[in-house]
Design a protein around this motif. Structure first.
Motif, PDB file in Angstrom:
ATOM      1  N   VAL A   1       0.976  -1.103  -0.132  1.00  0.00           N
ATOM      2  CA  VAL A   1      -0.042  -0.068  -0.067  1.00  0.00           C
ATOM      3  C   VAL A   1       0.797   1.416  -0.139  1.00  0.00           C
ATOM      4  CG1 VAL A   1      -1.806   1.226   1.107  1.00  0.00           C
ATOM      5  CG2 VAL A   1      -1.504  -1.163   1.403  1.00  0.00           C
ATOM      6  N   VAL A   2       0.466   2.221  -0.812  1.00  0.00           N
ATOM      7  CA  VAL A   2       1.318   3.490  -0.808  1.00  0.00           C
ATOM      8  C   VAL A   2       0.342   4.784  -0.447  1.00  0.00           C
ATOM      9  CG1 VAL A   2       0.700   4.039  -3.404  1.00  0.00           C
ATOM     10  CG2 VAL A   2       2.756   4.743  -2.269  1.00  0.00           C
ATOM     11  N   ARG A   3       1.109   5.552   0.166  1.00  0.00           N
ATOM     12  CA  ARG A   3       0.450   6.922   0.509  1.00  0.00           C
ATOM     13  C   ARG A   3       1.403   7.950  -0.119  1.00  0.00           C
ATOM     14  NH1 ARG A   3       0.202   7.935   6.797  1.00  0.00           N
ATOM     15  NH2 ARG A   3       2.098   8.456   6.203  1.00  0.00           N
ATOM     16  N   LEU A   4       0.669   8.772  -0.801  1.00  0.00           N
ATOM     17  CA  LEU A   4       1.468   9.982  -1.478  1.00  0.00           C
ATOM     18  C   LEU A   4       1.179  11.268  -0.406  1.00  0.00           C
ATOM     19  CD1 LEU A   4      -0.053   9.614  -5.103  1.00  0.00           C
ATOM     20  CD2 LEU A   4       2.201   8.779  -4.034  1.00  0.00           C
TER      21      LEU A   4
ATOM     22  N   GLY B   1      13.119  16.026  -2.966  1.00  0.00           N
ATOM     23  CA  GLY B   1      12.139  16.605  -1.880  1.00  0.00           C
ATOM     24  C   GLY B   1      10.826  15.963  -1.493  1.00  0.00           C
ATOM     25  N   ASP B   2      10.473  15.028  -2.557  1.00  0.00           N
ATOM     26  CA  ASP B   2       9.336  14.221  -2.354  1.00  0.00           C
ATOM     27  C   ASP B   2       9.208  13.438  -1.403  1.00  0.00           C
ATOM     28  OD1 ASP B   2       8.269  15.045  -4.809  1.00  0.00           O
ATOM     29  OD2 ASP B   2       8.721  13.151  -5.905  1.00  0.00           O
ATOM     30  N   ILE B   3       8.069  13.102  -0.650  1.00  0.00           N
ATOM     31  CA  ILE B   3       7.781  12.366   0.339  1.00  0.00           C
ATOM     32  C   ILE B   3       6.682  11.464   0.204  1.00  0.00           C
ATOM     33  CG2 ILE B   3       7.207  12.255   2.901  1.00  0.00           C
ATOM     34  CD1 ILE B   3       8.040  15.068   3.170  1.00  0.00           C
ATOM     35  N   PHE B   4       6.694  10.005   0.324  1.00  0.00           N
ATOM     36  CA  PHE B   4       5.840   8.921   0.328  1.00  0.00           C
ATOM     37  C   PHE B   4       5.997   7.940   1.276  1.00  0.00           C
ATOM     38  CE2 PHE B   4       9.200   7.202  -2.452  1.00  0.00           C
ATOM     39  CZ  PHE B   4       8.899   5.982  -2.274  1.00  0.00           C
ATOM     40  N   SER B   5       4.715   7.320   1.578  1.00  0.00           N
ATOM     41  CA  SER B   5       5.044   6.151   2.633  1.00  0.00           C
ATOM     42  C   SER B   5       4.447   4.801   2.052  1.00  0.00           C
ATOM     43  CB  SER B   5       4.135   6.650   3.736  1.00  0.00           C
ATOM     44  OG  SER B   5       4.405   7.680   4.425  1.00  0.00           O
ATOM     45  N   ALA B   6       5.276   3.662   2.425  1.00  0.00           N
ATOM     46  CA  ALA B   6       4.776   2.439   1.841  1.00  0.00           C
ATOM     47  C   ALA B   6       4.540   1.438   2.952  1.00  0.00           C
ATOM     48  CB  ALA B   6       5.662   1.936   0.497  1.00  0.00           C
ATOM     49  N   THR B   7       3.931   0.383   2.719  1.00  0.00           N
ATOM     50  CA  THR B   7       3.840  -0.931   3.668  1.00  0.00           C
ATOM     51  C   THR B   7       4.721  -1.485   3.545  1.00  0.00           C
ATOM     52  OG1 THR B   7       2.213  -1.747   2.499  1.00  0.00           O
ATOM     53  CG2 THR B   7       1.420  -0.470   4.159  1.00  0.00           C
ATOM     54  N   ALA B   8       5.386  -2.602   4.576  1.00  0.00           N
ATOM     55  CA  ALA B   8       6.387  -3.335   4.421  1.00  0.00           C
ATOM     56  C   ALA B   8       6.538  -4.249   3.129  1.00  0.00           C
ATOM     57  CB  ALA B   8       6.384  -3.956   5.745  1.00  0.00           C
ATOM     58  N   GLU B   9       5.221  -4.564   2.627  1.00  0.00           N
ATOM     59  CA  GLU B   9       5.181  -5.389   1.554  1.00  0.00           C
ATOM     60  C   GLU B   9       5.892  -4.718   0.226  1.00  0.00           C
ATOM     61  OE1 GLU B   9       2.161  -6.634   4.400  1.00  0.00           O
ATOM     62  OE2 GLU B   9       2.556  -4.641   3.177  1.00  0.00           O
TER      63      GLU B   9
ATOM     64  N   TYR C   1       2.917   2.253   8.103  1.00  0.00           N
ATOM     65  CA  TYR C   1       3.719   3.143   6.954  1.00  0.00           C
ATOM     66  C   TYR C   1       4.853   3.511   7.421  1.00  0.00           C
ATOM     67  CZ  TYR C   1      -1.140   3.747   4.479  1.00  0.00           C
ATOM     68  OH  TYR C   1      -2.296   3.322   4.073  1.00  0.00           O
ATOM     69  N   PHE C   2       5.927   3.069   6.317  1.00  0.00           N
ATOM     70  CA  PHE C   2       7.337   3.653   6.449  1.00  0.00           C
ATOM     71  C   PHE C   2       7.587   5.003   5.404  1.00  0.00           C
ATOM     72  CE2 PHE C   2       6.946  -0.688   7.884  1.00  0.00           C
ATOM     73  CZ  PHE C   2       7.761  -0.543   9.142  1.00  0.00           C
ATOM     74  N   GLU C   3       7.660   6.393   6.028  1.00  0.00           N
ATOM     75  CA  GLU C   3       7.809   7.322   5.417  1.00  0.00           C
ATOM     76  C   GLU C   3       9.152   7.314   4.753  1.00  0.00           C
ATOM     77  OE1 GLU C   3       8.326  11.643   6.838  1.00  0.00           O
ATOM     78  OE2 GLU C   3       6.449  11.241   7.001  1.00  0.00           O
ATOM     79  N   ILE C   4       9.243   7.793   3.403  1.00  0.00           N
ATOM     80  CA  ILE C   4      10.509   7.961   2.736  1.00  0.00           C
ATOM     81  C   ILE C   4      10.755   9.347   2.206  1.00  0.00           C
ATOM     82  CG2 ILE C   4      11.783   7.267   0.598  1.00  0.00           C
ATOM     83  CD1 ILE C   4      10.320   4.463   0.852  1.00  0.00           C
TER      84      ILE C   4
END
Length: 169
Positions: A7-10, A104-112, A162-165
């Motif tokens: 799962v991704v979060r923008l 400078g972008d930031i997104f988050s994703a689950t461990a999968e 979520y892990f924020e990148i």
């Protein structure tokens, strides 16, 4: 139990405001289209039509500036039951939404979405022939960012971590 999908979060992606960083893609492996999870990394190839690009897993010669993050809307057509985002993937042959990574972008994703267990403070990059985000102990030429934080959202079966990148090209 069914396979869990990424799962991704923008959180703060440039492509949400700058249309030149938003790409429509079909994902291929060899000459066949393939299904792909959100929060996966691809590189663009030739255009297949007016606005759709052929996309594939990165190759050894790819650069971080070539990377596109798959982040399509999760649309479930079966409304007879509750769905979880971890049940959804982009079907083979479907047109996916991709975001060119920008400093400078930031997104988050689950461990999968990762090749191994992600952790705050680890660097992230890409690997040839793999669309998963690669967890790295140290930065190198394939690094595009760092895991800045983690956040648990929701509860019960609907909970996600979520892990924020933070993207730094």
């Amino acid at each position: 139990m069914a396979e869990k999908h990424a799962v991704v979060r923008l959180d703060n992606m440039s492509g949400t405001k700058d249309g030149s960083l938003l790409k429509s893609v079909k994902v291929y492996k060899s000459d066949a289209t393939v299904a792909i999870d959100n929060a996966q990394l691809v590189v663009l190839g030739d255009r297949e039509g007016r606005e759709v690009y052929k996309a594939t897993a990165p190759v050894a010669a790819s650069k971080v500036s070539d990377l596109v993050l798959i982040a399509s809307e999760e649309l479930f057509y079966d409304e007879t039951r509750t769905h979880y985002l971890t049940e959804w993937e982009n079907e083979a042959g479907s047109i996916c939404r991709g975001y060119k990574l920008h400093n400078g972008d930031i997104f988050s994703a689950t461990a999968e979405a990762f090749n191994e267990a992600p952790a705050v403070g680890k660097f992230v990059g890409f690997a040839a022939d793999d669309t998963k985000i690669q967890v790295q102990a140290a930065a190198d030429e394939k690094t595009f960012g760092k895991i800045a934080s983690s956040e648990k959202v929701g509860f019960g079966d609907g909970a996600y971590e979520y892990f924020e990148i933070d993207v730094a090209l």
